[in-house]
Structure formats: structure tokens, C-alpha cells
Motif scaffolding. Structure first.
Motif, PDB file in Angstrom:
ATOM      1  N   LEU A  29       0.811  -1.212   0.000  1.00 16.73           N
ATOM      2  CA  LEU A  29       0.000   0.000   0.000  1.00 16.73           C
ATOM      3  C   LEU A  29       0.848   1.268   0.000  1.00 16.73           C
ATOM      4  O   LEU A  29       0.630   2.175  -0.807  1.00 16.73           O
ATOM      5  N   LEU A  30       1.804   1.349   0.931  1.00 13.28           N
ATOM      6  CA  LEU A  30       2.592   2.581   1.066  1.00 13.28           C
ATOM      7  C   LEU A  30       3.344   2.966  -0.209  1.00 13.28           C
ATOM      8  O   LEU A  30       3.372   4.160  -0.565  1.00 13.28           O
ATOM      9  N   PRO A  31       3.988   2.018  -0.942  1.00 17.06           N
ATOM     10  CA  PRO A  31       4.672   2.438  -2.184  1.00 17.06           C
ATOM     11  C   PRO A  31       3.737   3.063  -3.210  1.00 17.06           C
ATOM     12  O   PRO A  31       4.154   3.952  -3.959  1.00 17.06           O
ATOM     13  N   HIS A  32       2.469   2.627  -3.255  1.00 20.25           N
ATOM     14  CA  HIS A  32       1.523   3.209  -4.203  1.00 20.25           C
ATOM     15  C   HIS A  32       0.916   4.507  -3.679  1.00 20.25           C
ATOM     16  O   HIS A  32       0.459   5.345  -4.463  1.00 20.25           O
ATOM     17  N   LEU A  33       0.913   4.678  -2.366  1.00 18.64           N
ATOM     18  CA  LEU A  33       0.343   5.893  -1.785  1.00 18.64           C
ATOM     19  C   LEU A  33       1.318   7.061  -1.797  1.00 18.64           C
ATOM     20  O   LEU A  33       0.899   8.218  -1.777  1.00 18.64           O
ATOM     21  N   PHE A  34       2.615   6.770  -1.815  1.00 18.27           N
ATOM     22  CA  PHE A  34       3.616   7.829  -1.688  1.00 18.27           C
ATOM     23  C   PHE A  34       3.475   8.913  -2.763  1.00 18.27           C
ATOM     24  O   PHE A  34       3.523  10.104  -2.431  1.00 18.27           O
ATOM     25  N   PRO A  35       3.321   8.582  -4.069  1.00 17.75           N
ATOM     26  CA  PRO A  35       3.181   9.669  -5.060  1.00 17.75           C
ATOM     27  C   PRO A  35       1.981  10.568  -4.801  1.00 17.75           C
ATOM     28  O   PRO A  35       2.048  11.784  -5.003  1.00 17.75           O
ATOM     29  N   HIS A  36       0.880   9.985  -4.336  1.00 17.92           N
ATOM     30  CA  HIS A  36      -0.316  10.785  -4.071  1.00 17.92           C
ATOM     31  C   HIS A  36      -0.108  11.678  -2.843  1.00 17.92           C
ATOM     32  O   HIS A  36      -0.569  12.832  -2.816  1.00 17.92           O
ATOM     33  N   LEU A  37       0.588  11.162  -1.831  1.00 17.50           N
ATOM     34  CA  LEU A  37       0.894  11.988  -0.669  1.00 17.50           C
ATOM     35  C   LEU A  37       1.857  13.106  -1.031  1.00 17.50           C
ATOM     36  O   LEU A  37       1.746  14.230  -0.528  1.00 17.50           O
ATOM     37  N   LEU A  38       2.806  12.811  -1.919  1.00 17.70           N
ATOM     38  CA  LEU A  38       3.737  13.850  -2.370  1.00 17.70           C
ATOM     39  C   LEU A  38       2.996  14.968  -3.086  1.00 17.70           C
ATOM     40  O   LEU A  38       3.248  16.157  -2.841  1.00 17.70           O
ATOM     41  N   LEU A  39       2.080  14.600  -3.970  1.00 17.55           N
ATOM     42  CA  LEU A  39       1.302  15.610  -4.683  1.00 17.55           C
ATOM     43  C   LEU A  39       0.452  16.424  -3.716  1.00 17.55           C
ATOM     44  O   LEU A  39       0.379  17.658  -3.822  1.00 17.55           O
ATOM     45  N   ALA A  40      -0.198  15.754  -2.763  1.00 11.25           N
ATOM     46  CA  ALA A  40      -1.029  16.465  -1.789  1.00 11.25           C
ATOM     47  C   ALA A  40      -0.194  17.420  -0.943  1.00 11.25           C
ATOM     48  O   ALA A  40      -0.641  18.524  -0.618  1.00 11.25           O
ATOM     49  N   THR A  41       1.037  17.018  -0.607  1.00 10.72           N
ATOM     50  CA  THR A  41       1.915  17.892   0.180  1.00 10.72           C
ATOM     51  C   THR A  41       2.313  19.125  -0.617  1.00 10.72           C
ATOM     52  O   THR A  41       2.317  20.243  -0.097  1.00 10.72           O
ATOM     53  N   VAL A  42       2.666  18.916  -1.896  1.00 13.43           N
ATOM     54  CA  VAL A  42       3.041  20.050  -2.751  1.00 13.43           C
ATOM     55  C   VAL A  42       1.881  21.039  -2.870  1.00 13.43           C
ATOM     56  O   VAL A  42       2.067  22.260  -2.814  1.00 13.43           O
ATOM     57  N   LEU A  43       0.672  20.509  -3.043  1.00  9.70           N
ATOM     58  CA  LEU A  43      -0.493  21.388  -3.155  1.00  9.70           C
ATOM     59  C   LEU A  43      -0.822  22.068  -1.830  1.00  9.70           C
ATOM     60  O   LEU A  43      -1.393  23.164  -1.815  1.00  9.70           O
ATOM     61  N   MET A  44      -0.460  21.432  -0.719  1.00  9.36           N
ATOM     62  CA  MET A  44      -0.779  21.992   0.586  1.00  9.36           C
ATOM     63  C   MET A  44       0.153  23.135   0.964  1.00  9.36           C
ATOM     64  O   MET A  44      -0.238  24.041   1.708  1.00  9.36           O
ATOM     65  N   VAL A  45       1.384  23.149   0.443  1.00 12.20           N
ATOM     66  CA  VAL A  45       2.349  24.181   0.825  1.00 12.20           C
ATOM     67  C   VAL A  45       1.830  25.593   0.513  1.00 12.20           C
ATOM     68  O   VAL A  45       1.857  26.470   1.388  1.00 12.20           O
ATOM     69  N   PRO A  46       1.355  25.878  -0.728  1.00  4.69           N
ATOM     70  CA  PRO A  46       0.816  27.231  -0.957  1.00  4.69           C
ATOM     71  C   PRO A  46      -0.360  27.558  -0.050  1.00  4.69           C
ATOM     72  O   PRO A  46      -0.487  28.689   0.437  1.00  4.69           O
ATOM     73  N   HIS A  47      -1.220  26.563   0.177  1.00  2.45           N
ATOM     74  CA  HIS A  47      -2.373  26.800   1.044  1.00  2.45           C
ATOM     75  C   HIS A  47      -1.919  27.119   2.461  1.00  2.45           C
ATOM     76  O   HIS A  47      -2.492  28.002   3.128  1.00  2.45           O
ATOM     77  N   ALA A  48      -0.890  26.416   2.937  1.00  2.51           N
ATOM     78  CA  ALA A  48      -0.374  26.689   4.274  1.00  2.51           C
ATOM     79  C   ALA A  48       0.264  28.080   4.346  1.00  2.51           C
ATOM     80  O   ALA A  48       0.149  28.771   5.359  1.00  2.51           O
ATOM     81  N   ILE A  49       0.936  28.484   3.270  1.00  2.34           N
ATOM     82  CA  ILE A  49       1.525  29.828   3.237  1.00  2.34           C
ATOM     83  C   ILE A  49       0.430  30.883   3.302  1.00  2.34           C
ATOM     84  O   ILE A  49       0.546  31.888   4.025  1.00  2.34           O
TER      85      ILE A  49
END
Length: 270
Positions: free
Chosen positions: A176-196
Motif C-alpha cells: 500500500l505505502l509504495p503506491h500511496l507515496f506519489p499521491h501523498l507527495l502531490l497532496a503535500t506540494v499542493l498543501m504548501v501554498p495553502h499553508a503559506i
């Protein structure tokens, strides 16, 4: 904003954030009334604020603080949301329903107002902003991870591992985790501007970072007073330092999403 232009803008800002602070030391308590309120010129490319501080240097310092706070806050929200989504999707049944009701309850709360309530419990500091963003923005990651886990559980390789006697921990770690990592990476990238943006809003309201600390939200708030005297640059400059990197990150995140899910891209183009 094209991808190459976005990369160039982020590269220039990253170099400025890395190179300028060691070269140009910023005295946060500096007051130079002789240079106060100067418009953009060769001596001060982006002008000075109401107490004579160089806006370009302060904006670079503020961008560094905002980016670090936004990145840490995004990581915190992704960890919380990832764990909740993984638990809900893996356990299923009653645990899934209870965790999703918790997610729905957090989504029903106004994020900014709830964030203000959390920050009000602490003194203004980067830690308070990180806690505020992390606690209020983890639900998106939880839903993303849960939906992916539910999809992966029906895949043949996962069913084969379960039928072969693999433990739940092994299935999560190996499949599960190897397939989830790309989606978590994308969600983190999208979250950074929102957090700023979240940090900027809290600092603008005087509830985020301390007033003496160079922050883009604090600078915009201070620049409001200068607008009454016709000085537009104290608000415009930090605003651009917020707008440009967040738009660039959004463009790159869109490209990353297209590469991770080309089927969705082809469906949107039909």
C-alpha cells in the motif's frame, strides 16, 4: 503561468532565499527615519517601508519564514491525514465509518476561524501556526489516502498477498505505502501554498508570527497604513512575493498530477 516560467521563478526565489540572508544581515528592529517611505529606486529596488527598512530584503526574509512554516505545516497535516486515511481504508467496517465521521466533523468547521481559535491558545510563534494549519487541514489527505487504499485493496496483487497469509502490517508496508507515496507527495506540494496563505492570513490579523519578525503577512498589514499616504509599494511587494511562488507551485503541481494520472488528463481533454 507556463511550466518553464514557473521553474525559473521558483529557482530565482530559492536562490534569493538561500543566498541573501547570509550576505545581507537584517536587523528586525532597525529604524531609519531618513530612509522611511522611499519609493523604488536604484538604492532600494522595491522601496522602503514606513520605518526605513528595505522591502526587497525584508520580503526575502519573510518568504523564507513563510515557506518554512508552510512546508512544516503541510508535512504535519499530511502525516495526520495519511495515518487517519490509511487506518480507515485498511480497517474498514465500523472503524472506517467512525473515522470518516470525524473527518466530516472537521470539514464542517470553518478552517480559518478554527485556526484562529487554535492560535489564540498560544503566543504568536511559528509553532502556533504549524499546529493551526496541521490540525485544520489534514482532512483532505485523509480522504485521498482512504480512497486510494480502498482502490488498492481490490487489486489482484493485494488480494493474493492476503490470501497467501501476509499480515496486515506487511500488506500496508509492502503493497500500500509504495503506491500511496506519489499521491501523498502531490497532496503535500499542493498543501504548501495553502499553508503559506493560511500563515499570511493569521499574521495579517496579528495572530500568526510575532510583529517584529519579517513575515509577508505582517508586511502587508503594516503596508495598509502607508496606502493612506499614497505609498503603494509596501503592500504590493510582499503581495507579489506571495502570489508568484504560490502560482508557480500550483502550475508544477498540476503538471505532476498529469504525470501521475495520465488517464484523468486524457478524460479532461475530451
Amino acid at each position: 503561468m507556463p511550466v518553464r516560467l514557473s521553474l525559473a521563478a521558483l529557482a530565482v526565489l530559492a536562490l534569493a532565499v538561500v543566498l541573501v540572508p547570509p550576505i545581507v544581515q537584517l536587523d528586525q528592529s532597525l529604524v531609519d527615519l531618513r530612509a522611511a517611505g522611499q519609493p523604488p529606486s536604484l538604492s532600494h529596488l522595491f522601496g522602503t517601508d514606513e520605518v526605513g527598512r528595505d522591502l526587497l530584503v525584508r520580503s526575502i526574509y519573510g518568504l523564507r519564514v513563510s515557506f518554512l512554516v508552510g512546508l512544516v505545516a503541510a508535512l504535519v497535516s499530511m502525516v495526520i491525514g495519511g495515518l487517519v486515511g490509511l487506518a480507515a481504508g485498511s480497517l474498514g467496517g465500523l472503524a472506517d465509518r467512525l473515522l470518516m465521521r470525524v473527518v466530516d466533523g472537521f470539514n464542517a468547521l470553518p478552517h480559518l476561524l478554527f485556526g484562529i481559535f487554535i492560535v489564540a491558545l498560544f503566543a504568536p510563534s511559528p509553532v502556533a501556526v504549524v499546529v493551526s494549519v496541521g490540525v485544520t487541514h489534514w482532512t483532505t489527505a485523509a480522504r485521498i489516502v482512504r480512497s486510494e487504499v480502498l482502490s488498492l485493496r481490490s487489486r489482484p496483487f493485494v488480494e493474493a498477498a492476503i490470501s497467501g497469509g501476509a499480515s496486515r502490517t506487511r500488506v500496508v508496508r509492502r503493497h500500500l505505502l509504495p503506491h500511496l507515496f506519489p499521491h501523498l507527495l502531490l497532496a503535500t506540494v499542493l498543501m504548501v501554498p495553502h499553508a503559506i496563505w493560511h500563515e499570511t492570513a493569521l499574521s495579517f490579523l496579528g495572530l500568526g508570527l510575532p510583529p517584529h519578525l519579517a513575515s509577508l503577512g505582517n508586511m502587508i498589514s503594516d503596508g495598509q497604513r502607508s496606502l493612506l499616504t499614497g505609498a503603494w509599494w509596501p503592500s504590493l511587494v510582499p503581495g507579489l512575493f506571495i502570489l508568484v511562488p504560490t502560482l508557480a507551485v500550483a502550475v508544477l503541481a498540476q503538471r505532476l498530477r498529469d504525470r501521475l494520472n495520465p488517464r484523468q488528463r486524457s478524460e479532461l481533454e475530451l
